[in-house]
Scaffold this motif. Structure first.
Motif, PDB file in Angstrom:
ATOM      1  N   ALA A  41     -37.868 -21.675  -7.905  1.00  0.00           N
ATOM      2  CA  ALA A  41     -38.049 -19.933  -8.055  1.00  0.00           C
ATOM      3  C   ALA A  41     -36.503 -19.751  -8.878  1.00  0.00           C
ATOM      4  O   ALA A  41     -36.537 -18.808  -9.571  1.00  0.00           O
ATOM      5  N   GLY A  44     -36.828 -20.018 -12.486  1.00  0.00           N
ATOM      6  CA  GLY A  44     -37.766 -18.911 -13.078  1.00  0.00           C
ATOM      7  C   GLY A  44     -39.166 -19.737 -13.418  1.00  0.00           C
ATOM      8  O   GLY A  44     -39.968 -19.282 -14.275  1.00  0.00           O
ATOM      9  N   ASP A  46     -43.061 -20.750 -12.574  1.00  0.00           N
ATOM     10  CA  ASP A  46     -44.159 -20.106 -11.987  1.00  0.00           C
ATOM     11  C   ASP A  46     -44.740 -21.250 -10.809  1.00  0.00           C
ATOM     12  O   ASP A  46     -45.317 -22.078 -11.173  1.00  0.00           O
ATOM     13  N   MET A 139     -36.978 -14.089  -2.478  1.00  0.00           N
ATOM     14  CA  MET A 139     -37.221 -14.537  -3.988  1.00  0.00           C
ATOM     15  C   MET A 139     -38.831 -14.081  -4.145  1.00  0.00           C
ATOM     16  O   MET A 139     -39.020 -13.627  -5.315  1.00  0.00           O
ATOM     17  N   ALA A 140     -39.623 -14.260  -3.219  1.00  0.00           N
ATOM     18  CA  ALA A 140     -41.031 -14.059  -3.410  1.00  0.00           C
ATOM     19  C   ALA A 140     -41.146 -12.314  -3.546  1.00  0.00           C
ATOM     20  O   ALA A 140     -42.109 -11.886  -4.020  1.00  0.00           O
ATOM     21  N   ARG A 142     -39.008 -10.327  -4.860  1.00  0.00           N
ATOM     22  CA  ARG A 142     -38.297  -9.633  -6.062  1.00  0.00           C
ATOM     23  C   ARG A 142     -39.231  -9.235  -6.968  1.00  0.00           C
ATOM     24  O   ARG A 142     -40.161  -9.836  -7.267  1.00  0.00           O
ATOM     25  N   THR A 145     -40.766 -11.743  -9.788  1.00  0.00           N
ATOM     26  CA  THR A 145     -40.802 -13.172  -9.360  1.00  0.00           C
ATOM     27  C   THR A 145     -41.696 -13.924  -9.901  1.00  0.00           C
ATOM     28  O   THR A 145     -42.844 -13.416 -10.170  1.00  0.00           O
ATOM     29  N   ARG A 146     -41.274 -15.033 -10.142  1.00  0.00           N
ATOM     30  CA  ARG A 146     -42.351 -16.265 -10.389  1.00  0.00           C
ATOM     31  C   ARG A 146     -42.758 -17.018  -9.350  1.00  0.00           C
ATOM     32  O   ARG A 146     -43.360 -18.126  -9.273  1.00  0.00           O
TER      33      ARG A 146
END
Length: 525
Positions: A41, A44, A46, A139-140, A142, A145-146
């Motif tokens: 993550a 970047g 996916d 992170m998830a 944001r 996010t990817r």
């Protein structure tokens, strides 16, 4: 002579209700899976992080392991000796070199998760998992996010194309729906198969999903005959024990604090064996096993009643005390019966130090994987750090190379088959008794025959998936134990009591195209 188990190369199931895409699918959200997802993550990439439970389920969250001792360098020669002749030098070197770096990274994550307590964080498995879970959620969540977090979604099979390369993952949602994730890379970080054994400290989720998926996809397993035990796990009375409830570990910290092993009359039970709290765990586990075998009908007790209240109130003993009291026993007030219980698997999906398996695009990390770094035993308290090193290593490797991934090919069906009925689970764990600390050829053959004889025509459900995977991975454990005609590490072959230099070899297991199990051994690298 035991017949050879035959397995489906892919579990028969109706077509998926949903199809999704990602560059990388990570299966399992413990230390290894969450660590890999954090790295991906941050770059970047996916990524889909798929887990059957929540971010605080699984083995890491209940682990008694600690990272404290891995902040600095370790003696490589001592670590090599603890591999008992089977450690892969290259993999062990990577583990020892990377462990302090991962320790620093995890300490940073813990600081971010709780900035109110700088420098005062416990690095137990529970705290590590909380820190990683916090990082994943952040992170998830944001914008843009990817990283996609999919809880309540359990891996069923790794999908492959007509060249045998990874094409994605088939997953089962908690509502029974199937989802196909199309991706060129899958990382299996779903833990071990300790539920194969009748007594284990591992959670109910330890049903061998990752190893079974890897086998069906064409990957090799290695060193499956080796599993580490908690020497003194609580032996709950039948009236207090719950089905599939993990045994509580009464670990070395408790013995160092002053707890002693005694017999039913209160006499020191292992007085002739030296300072038992200082013995390596594999030696103590076998000593406890032998004492119980030689005192049929008697119980071995761990007496912690003389430990001061301040010791019981401080981590990690406070967590142990709370877990025991929740199950109706109080080790601070009365001696507790103990016996060995399987704690972690040493074998797993055969991978290189970077996590890559023999199937292109398939990686593994954590307890699901086996680099050979630990050999037959490995450094004490290595499970948690090995999971973190594996997860961060795989994540960093894939983050660097994500731009070079080819698009996934079209999935092709491998030899399909049905599941083992959930009702067969007691027979599977019964077979697991043959691969405890002490083993013997006739019992191993009986266990193999029992697993071969199980029916395999049940439809795919969560419970049937567990029994199917336990049967397949359990058969690999039994086959590896039969293939090693010696005593080494945690396990003694009563019919082959000696350790043999000629068997400084690693045992590898794979499935042929028709699903038959193939066993071979190779020299240790």
């Amino acid at each position: 002579m035991a017949t050879t188990i035959r397995s489906a190369r892919q579990l028969g199931a109706p077509g998926p209700g949903l199809t999704r895409r990602a560059r990388v699918v990570v299966v399992g959200a413990g230390a290894a899976g969450a660590g890999a997802a954090v790295q991906l993550a941050a770059a970047g990439v996916d990524t889909a992080l798929v887990t059957g439970g929540t971010l605080l389920d699984g083995a890491t969250a209940i682990s008694t392991g600690r990272l404290d001792g891995w902040a600095g360098p370790h003696d490589p020669e001592e670590a090599l000796r603890r591999g008992l002749g089977l450690a892969d030098r290259r993999a062990l070197s990577h583990l020892l070199r990377t462990a302090p770096l991962v320790h620093a990274r995890v300490a940073e994550l813990l600081e971010r998760a709780d900035a109110t307590r700088p420098g005062r964080h416990e690095t137990t498995g529970h705290q590590v998992q909380r820190g990683l879970a916090s990082a994943v959620r952040t992170m998830a969540g944001r914008l843009g996010t990817r990283l996609r977090l999919e809880t309540g979604m359990r891996g069923v099979d790794v999908l492959t194309d007509d060249e045998g390369r990874v094409a994605g993952l088939r997953a089962l949602r908690s509502d029974g729906a199937l989802v196909d994730w199309l991706a060129p890379v899958v990382v299996l970080a779903g833990g071990g198969a300790e539920q194969f054994w009748p007594r284990t400290t591992a959670p109910v989720t330890a049903t061998g999903d990752a190893a079974a998926m890897a086998l069906r996809a064409g990957a090799e397993l290695r060193d499956m005959e080796f599993a580490a035990c908690a020497p003194t796990a609580v032996d709950l009375p039948d009236e207090l024990a719950l089905p599939l409830d993990p045994a509580i570990t009464l670990g070395r910290e408790l013995r160092r604090a002053g707890a002693v092993l005694i017999d039913g009359q209160g006499r020191p039970a292992l007085a002739g064996l030296g300072e038992d709290e200082l013995k390596p765990s594999d030696e103590l586990a076998m000593a406890v096993h032998d004492w119980l075998a030689g005192h049929a009908g008697q119980r071995l007790l761990l007496d912690g009643t003389r430990i001061g209240e301040s010791s019981w109130a401080a981590p990690p003993l406070s967590a142990t005390l709370a877990a025991c009291r929740a199950r109706g026993i109080d080790p601070a007030r009365e001696p507790v019966p103990v016996r060995p219980a399987v704690q972690t698997m040493i074998g797993g999906i055969g991978v290189a130090p970077d996590g890559s398996s023999t199937v292109p695009g398939l990686y593994a990390a954590g307890e699901a994987a086996c680099t050979g770094a630990r050999g037959a035993a490995g450094p004490s308290n290595a499970g948690l750090v090995e999971a973190l090193v594996g997860g961060f290593t795989v994540g960093a490797r894939l983050a660097r190379t994500a731009d070079s991934f080819d698009e996934p090919g079209a999935p092709v069906e491998r030899t399909p088959g049905g599941c083992v009925p959930a009702a067969a689970r007691p027979r599977i764990t019964g077979a697991g008794r043959a691969v405890g600390l002490a083993r013997e050829h006739t019992e191993l053959v009986r266990a193999a025959d029992e697993l071969v004889g199980l029916p395999t025509g049940a439809p795919l459900t969560g419970a049937a998936l567990s029994t199917t995977n336990l049967r397949l991975v359990g058969a690999a454990v039994v086959a590896a134990a039969r293939a090693r005609p010696e005593s080494r590490g945690w396990h003694r072959r009563t019919d082959h009591p000696d350790t043999k230099d000629a068997w400084e070899r690693t045992v590898r297991i794979a499935l042929d195209d028709d699903g038959r199990m193939r066993v071979r051994s190779t020299p240790v690298p």
